[in-house]
Scaffold this motif. Structure first.
Motif, short mmCIF file in Angstrom:
data_model
loop_
_atom_site.label_atom_id
_atom_site.label_comp_id
_atom_site.label_asym_id
_atom_site.label_seq_id
_atom_site.Cartn_x
_atom_site.Cartn_y
_atom_site.Cartn_z
N LYS A 1 0.17 -8.78 5.54
CA LYS A 1 0.99 -9.05 4.18
C LYS A 1 -0.10 -9.52 2.94
N LEU B 1 6.73 -4.02 12.12
CA LEU B 1 5.96 -5.14 11.21
C LEU B 1 5.10 -4.52 10.05
N ARG C 1 0.85 -10.44 11.28
CA ARG C 1 1.79 -10.13 10.06
C ARG C 1 1.19 -10.83 8.83
N ASP D 1 5.58 -5.03 1.54
CA ASP D 1 5.99 -4.29 0.25
C ASP D 1 4.81 -3.37 -0.28
N GLU E 1 7.86 -4.05 7.00
CA GLU E 1 8.20 -5.23 6.38
C GLU E 1 7.61 -5.45 5.09
#
Length: 212
Positions: free
Chosen positions: A17, A39, A13, A44, A42
């Motif tokens: 990100k 996952l 994760r 952006d 989530e």
């Protein structure tokens, strides 16, 4: 550059990100495809999720973000890795009396064992000496960025992984050939001992300082 990440835990994760935030296209693969898609959802920025096989075919670089003991079960056919860069984030560790210790070491390492399993891949050890929180939230400590140590036998592969390390905000430190993983994996054990066993918490990091 397209990145395939194998795993759906905290390291997976945090790397998804950090890397998507810097414009990398990431495909997260897991044994639980629904969890992998969740996952990815989530994020952006651009990320997809699905099976491990999907992630392997997608990624020019494949990041192993699973426990070391799970590698043989999740990696699949050796043919899927021919010519690919594998970033090994694993640590072969065991817990005894509340303290972490090495499961293997001195004459080999998790990274070297993975390289033996997949001899046509180009294995680089990286992202194993930091708690996931620093990857996810940024490895910044006042005027200094935390160091991220990496090693491997293929210079071109190491150059690609160095760019990922920089994208995640760390100062990359080249530690030479892949057998340097025998030294980096004990650093991970020390980090866990300090942070969890000795109560220093998870917002800690290693930093290589150079004079002059």
């Amino acid at each position: 550059m397209k990145i395939g990440i194998v795993g759906t835990g905290n390291i997976a994760r945090s790397l998804t990100k950090a890397l998507t935030h810097k414009g990398y296209r990431v495909f997260v693969g897991g044994r639980d495809t629904q969890k992998a898609r969740a996952l990815a959802g989530e994020m952006d920025h651009f990320a997809e999720g699905g099976s491990i096989t999907n992630a392997l075919h997608y990624g020019e670089i494949v990041i192993l973000a699973v426990p070391y003991n799970a590698v043989p079960q999740v990696m699949g056919s050796v043919d899927a890795y021919r010519g690919k860069v594998i970033v090994d984030c694993t640590n072969a560790l065991v817990w005894n009396d509340g303290m972490v210790n090495l499961a293997i070491g001195h004459t080999t390492s998790a990274a070297e064992q993975i390289a033996k399993m997949y001899p046509d891949a180009r294995v680089v050890k990286a992202f194993n000496t930091s708690f996931f929180e620093l990857i996810e939230n940024g490895p910044y400590f006042g005027p200094h960025d935390a160091s991220m140590f990496y090693c491997g036998d293929d210079e071109e592969a190491k150059s690609s992984v160095k760019r990922l390390i920089e994208a995640a905000g760390f100062e990359p430190v080249d530690c030479g050939p892949l057998d340097s993983a025998r030294l980096l994996e004990p650093m991970a054990a020390l980090m866990i001992r300090l942070g969890i066993g000795m109560g220093h918490g998870r917002e800690i990091a290693f930093k290589l300082l150079k004079r002059g």
